[in-house]
Scaffold this active site. Sequence first.
Site, PDB file in Angstrom:
ATOM      1  N   GLY A 100       0.903  -1.016  -0.067  1.00  0.00           N
ATOM      2  CA  GLY A 100       0.004   0.078   0.142  1.00  0.00           C
ATOM      3  C   GLY A 100       0.719   1.189  -0.059  1.00  0.00           C
ATOM      4  CD  GLN A 101       6.807   2.592   0.418  1.00  0.00           C
ATOM      5  OE1 GLN A 101       7.108   1.501   0.136  1.00  0.00           O
ATOM      6  NE2 GLN A 101       7.806   3.694   0.679  1.00  0.00           N
ATOM      7  CG  HIS A 107       5.641   7.763   4.851  1.00  0.00           C
ATOM      8  ND1 HIS A 107       6.340   7.046   3.540  1.00  0.00           N
ATOM      9  CD2 HIS A 107       4.341   7.138   4.419  1.00  0.00           C
ATOM     10  CE1 HIS A 107       5.358   6.720   2.645  1.00  0.00           C
ATOM     11  NE2 HIS A 107       4.103   6.618   3.507  1.00  0.00           N
ATOM     12  CG  HIS A 109       0.764   6.701   7.550  1.00  0.00           C
ATOM     13  ND1 HIS A 109      -0.099   7.319   6.855  1.00  0.00           N
ATOM     14  CD2 HIS A 109       1.388   5.875   6.583  1.00  0.00           C
ATOM     15  CE1 HIS A 109       0.116   7.222   5.450  1.00  0.00           C
ATOM     16  NE2 HIS A 109       1.162   6.393   5.104  1.00  0.00           N
TER      17      HIS A 109
HETATM   18  P1  5GP Z   1       1.500   5.982   1.590  1.00  0.00           P
HETATM   19  O1  5GP Z   1       0.278   5.379   1.048  1.00  0.00           O
HETATM   20  O2  5GP Z   1       2.658   5.955   0.652  1.00  0.00           O
HETATM   21  O3  5GP Z   1       1.900   5.067   2.988  1.00  0.00           O
HETATM   22  O4  5GP Z   1       1.304   7.250   2.360  1.00  0.00           O
HETATM   23  C1  5GP Z   1       1.417   8.683   1.693  1.00  0.00           C
HETATM   24  C2  5GP Z   1       0.742   9.277   2.534  1.00  0.00           C
HETATM   25  O5  5GP Z   1       1.292  10.882   2.054  1.00  0.00           O
HETATM   26  C3  5GP Z   1      -0.388   9.465   2.149  1.00  0.00           C
HETATM   27  O6  5GP Z   1      -1.427   9.358   3.247  1.00  0.00           O
HETATM   28  C4  5GP Z   1      -0.865  11.117   1.426  1.00  0.00           C
HETATM   29  O7  5GP Z   1      -2.108  11.636   2.012  1.00  0.00           O
HETATM   30  C5  5GP Z   1       0.189  11.748   2.203  1.00  0.00           C
HETATM   31  N1  5GP Z   1       0.649  12.839   1.092  1.00  0.00           N
HETATM   32  C6  5GP Z   1       0.935  12.690  -0.418  1.00  0.00           C
HETATM   33  N2  5GP Z   1       1.135  13.874  -0.804  1.00  0.00           N
HETATM   34  C7  5GP Z   1       1.233  14.732   0.183  1.00  0.00           C
HETATM   35  C8  5GP Z   1       1.935  16.163   0.136  1.00  0.00           C
HETATM   36  O8  5GP Z   1       2.173  17.020  -0.822  1.00  0.00           O
HETATM   37  N3  5GP Z   1       1.904  16.462   1.558  1.00  0.00           N
HETATM   38  C9  5GP Z   1       1.430  16.031   2.561  1.00  0.00           C
HETATM   39  N4  5GP Z   1       1.579  16.885   3.761  1.00  0.00           N
HETATM   40  N5  5GP Z   1       1.248  14.724   2.547  1.00  0.00           N
HETATM   41  C10 5GP Z   1       1.331  13.812   1.207  1.00  0.00           C
END
Ligand code: 5GP
Length: 120
Positions: A100-101, A107, A109
Site C-alpha cells: 500500500g505504499q 514514512h 503514519h
Molecule cells: P503511503 O500510501 O505511501 O503510505 O502514504 C503516503 C501519504 O502521503 C498519504 O497518506 C498522502 O495523503 C500523503 N501525502 C501525499 N502527498 C502529500 C503532500 O504533498 N503533502 C503531505 N503533507 N502529505 C502528502
Amino acid sequence: MSDHDPNCLFCKIISGQIPSRKVYEDDELFAFHDIHPWAPVHFLLVPKRHIPSMAQLTPQDVGLMGRMMVLAPQLAAEAGCNPYPDGGFRMVCNTGTEGGQEVHHLHVHVMGGARPWQRG
Ligand code: 5GP
Ligand code: ZN
C-alpha cells in the site's frame, strides 16, 4: 544510496521546496501533517535521509528506527492524541506496492484522536 532524491516528494517537503505543516524536526528525523488525514491527528514521521522503504533498511539503521519508535508517542501526545489506554494512536508503515505504499520515501503514519475516523 544518496541522502536526497531530487525527484522524491518527501525529500522536497523535508528541504522546504514543497510546503508542509511541520510537526517536528531534528538532525535526522522530520514529521509533518498528512495532507489527507484519516483521523483527527494524522502525521507522517520520516527519516531525513532518502530511504525508499523498510525493504532497504540495514543493521546500520537500527538506531534511526529505534529513535522513530521512541519519538512517535511523544509527538502523538503533543499533536493531540489522547492518553493511553483509552486514547492511544495507530502507527502504519506501508512497504512496497502490495503493502500500500504510494510515496517511496520511508514514512510512518501516526494516527489518533476521537473516533470515528475517515479510514483505519
Ligand atoms: P503511503 O500510501 O505511501 O503510505 O502514504 C503516503 C501519504 O502521503 C498519504 O497518506 C498522502 O495523503 C500523503 N501525502 C501525499 N502527498 C502529500 C503532500 O504533498 N503533502 C503531505 N503533507 N502529505 C502528502
Ligand atoms: Zn525522499
